[in-house]
Motif scaffolding. Structure first.
Motif, PDB file in Angstrom:
ATOM      1  N   UNK A 191     -19.968  35.613   4.462  1.00 45.52           N
ATOM      2  CA  UNK A 191     -19.832  36.602   3.382  1.00 45.52           C
ATOM      3  C   UNK A 191     -20.067  38.032   3.858  1.00 45.52           C
ATOM      4  N   UNK A 192     -20.978  38.202   4.822  1.00 42.90           N
ATOM      5  CA  UNK A 192     -21.427  39.564   5.127  1.00 42.90           C
ATOM      6  C   UNK A 192     -20.907  40.134   6.441  1.00 42.90           C
ATOM      7  N   UNK A 193     -20.334  39.297   7.282  1.00 46.26           N
ATOM      8  CA  UNK A 193     -19.913  39.801   8.580  1.00 46.26           C
ATOM      9  C   UNK A 193     -18.773  40.813   8.388  1.00 46.26           C
ATOM     10  N   UNK A 194     -18.763  41.837   9.223  1.00 46.00           N
ATOM     11  CA  UNK A 194     -17.713  42.845   9.133  1.00 46.00           C
ATOM     12  C   UNK A 194     -16.899  42.847  10.416  1.00 46.00           C
ATOM     13  N   UNK A 195     -15.719  43.445  10.343  1.00 46.58           N
ATOM     14  CA  UNK A 195     -14.940  43.646  11.551  1.00 46.58           C
ATOM     15  C   UNK A 195     -14.872  45.139  11.801  1.00 46.58           C
ATOM     16  N   UNK A 222     -14.709  31.574  10.166  1.00 47.39           N
ATOM     17  CA  UNK A 222     -14.406  32.970   9.832  1.00 47.39           C
ATOM     18  C   UNK A 222     -12.933  33.180   9.541  1.00 47.39           C
ATOM     19  N   UNK A 223     -12.073  32.374  10.194  1.00 46.31           N
ATOM     20  CA  UNK A 223     -10.634  32.538   9.992  1.00 46.31           C
ATOM     21  C   UNK A 223     -10.164  31.824   8.734  1.00 46.31           C
ATOM     22  N   UNK A 224     -10.964  30.876   8.235  1.00 45.47           N
ATOM     23  CA  UNK A 224     -10.592  30.126   7.037  1.00 45.47           C
ATOM     24  C   UNK A 224     -11.058  30.876   5.791  1.00 45.47           C
ATOM     25  N   UNK A 225     -10.511  30.509   4.627  1.00 49.26           N
ATOM     26  CA  UNK A 225     -11.002  31.126   3.392  1.00 49.26           C
ATOM     27  C   UNK A 225     -12.500  30.884   3.249  1.00 49.26           C
ATOM     28  N   UNK A 226     -13.212  31.832   2.642  1.00 50.18           N
ATOM     29  CA  UNK A 226     -14.676  31.704   2.604  1.00 50.18           C
ATOM     30  C   UNK A 226     -15.119  30.483   1.812  1.00 50.18           C
ATOM     31  N   UNK A 227     -14.226  29.954   0.931  1.00 46.60           N
ATOM     32  CA  UNK A 227     -14.597  28.751   0.168  1.00 46.60           C
ATOM     33  C   UNK A 227     -14.968  27.604   1.100  1.00 46.60           C
ATOM     34  N   UNK A 228     -14.247  27.482   2.214  1.00 45.25           N
ATOM     35  CA  UNK A 228     -14.525  26.344   3.094  1.00 45.25           C
ATOM     36  C   UNK A 228     -15.968  26.366   3.572  1.00 45.25           C
ATOM     37  N   UNK A 229     -16.452  27.547   3.961  1.00 38.65           N
ATOM     38  CA  UNK A 229     -17.831  27.667   4.407  1.00 38.65           C
ATOM     39  C   UNK A 229     -18.787  27.337   3.260  1.00 38.65           C
ATOM     40  N   UNK A 230     -18.448  27.811   2.061  1.00 40.49           N
ATOM     41  CA  UNK A 230     -19.311  27.555   0.905  1.00 40.49           C
ATOM     42  C   UNK A 230     -19.364  26.066   0.587  1.00 40.49           C
ATOM     43  N   UNK A 231     -18.199  25.414   0.596  1.00 41.18           N
ATOM     44  CA  UNK A 231     -18.160  23.972   0.332  1.00 41.18           C
ATOM     45  C   UNK A 231     -18.990  23.217   1.360  1.00 41.18           C
TER      46      UNK A 231
END
Lengths: 206, 206
Positions: free
Chosen positions: A53-57, B34-43
């Motif tokens: 959520x928080x990482x930036x590029x 990081x390359x995937x939609x953030x939902x994947x990390x949340x799930x």
């Protein structure tokens, strides 16, 4: 695979979506977490979510960063006129480890690969072109992998930059330090002979 | 490894605590997220946390379950007088996949291994002994791995049960179906000859 618990099954299925992690490995990892104190799972989940959520590029070079402009780009002692073009942030880390490069980077974020559905528009190419367009760049060093996709990407970016008359170079291909000649492939060995360097220069780099 | 982002570093370090996942693999996995939609990390995070916090162990056989008594133990059509003793829940899943066993299980939760600091008291042995003590069990089948630790555990549990005069057996050791004799190790091959079975019986099991 039949699971005795839906919760376990869900955790394994999510874990198995990671690249190179099959169902069996996922089950092994999840069962390991079950044997550890629950804090470990909480820390892991927290770290992943916060990171995502928080990482930036970095808005200059597209490297991963916690701030708007990364440490490398904001370092004034580095040469901002030499840009090393790499595929992803792992390459930045690898080159930084050598301590041989004091310019800045430009992370493309992948390579052109029609099979994987990655075209030039998905890569950070336009920002590189506009940097070069401004005329303040002395040299572009291409440090892409020596594969079909890497070479394609290299050539594509090169063509975009050609009209601006910027100096371009690629990292040297040759026999790795410590390798024996007899095991080297012919293409690499052939190229290492054609692109031989004066012995005095080779001494300098040691 | 030098990271350009603390958040990334933390995520990689947590990931690298999983068994068999080194720093490089962890970085690859995290960059994939990081390359995937953030939902994947949340799930993924959600599934892991929920699993760790809410999963239960069957109070009868110690198998993982979402309820107090697992599906296998609460299934009245299974033979509750035959108990198969296994190391962990992966073995339950493996045996269930064969469709050859209609009794119930007892999950020890590991094997005796002084090197890893695992003694008999950390395993679910006492509950097995009390089940046998009640005198309602017909047979105990040991299905532990054929390693030093597996054999030690097997012998230890066997000694605990001996006084109750319960019938005990171990799964057959021999040449795997589809294996060629010449590649089998001598101990296995030797044992498969000593413990040969009547041909009519071997036909039945196909």
């Amino acid at each position: 695979m039949e699971f005795s618990s839906k919760l376990l099954e869900k955790a394994v299925n999510e874990m198995a979506q990671l690249p190179g992690i099959g169902k069996r490995t996922a089950l092994r990892l999840v069962l390991h977490l079950l044997k550890q104190p629950s804090e470990q799972t909480h820390y892991l989940s927290q770290a992943l979510t916060t990171m995502r959520d928080d990482v930036k590029f970095c808005k200059n070079c597209h490297n991963i960063s916690d701030v708007e402009v990364c440490e490398i780009c904001s370092n004034t002692s580095r040469n901002h006129k030499i840009i090393c073009v790499v595929e992803d942030i792992r390459d930045v880390m690898a080159i930084e480890n050598t301590n041989q490069f004091k310019g800045i980077y430009h992370v493309l974020g992948g390579k052109i690969s029609p099979i994987d559905g990655v075209g030039p528009s998905q890569l950070n190419i336009s920002t590189l072109v506009s940097k070069v367009k401004m005329g303040v760049i002395d040299e572009i060093i291409f440090a892409l992998s020596s594969t079909m996709e890497g070479d394609t990407t290299n050539f594509y970016v090169y063509k975009q930059l050609k009209e601006f008359n910027v100096k371009t170079s690629t990292i040297a291909r040759g026999i790795a330090v410590g390798d024996e000649l007899e095991y080297a492939d012919e293409v690499t060995l052939g190229r290492s002979i054609v692109q031989r360097v004066p012995f005095e220069i080779s001494l300098k780099n040691n």
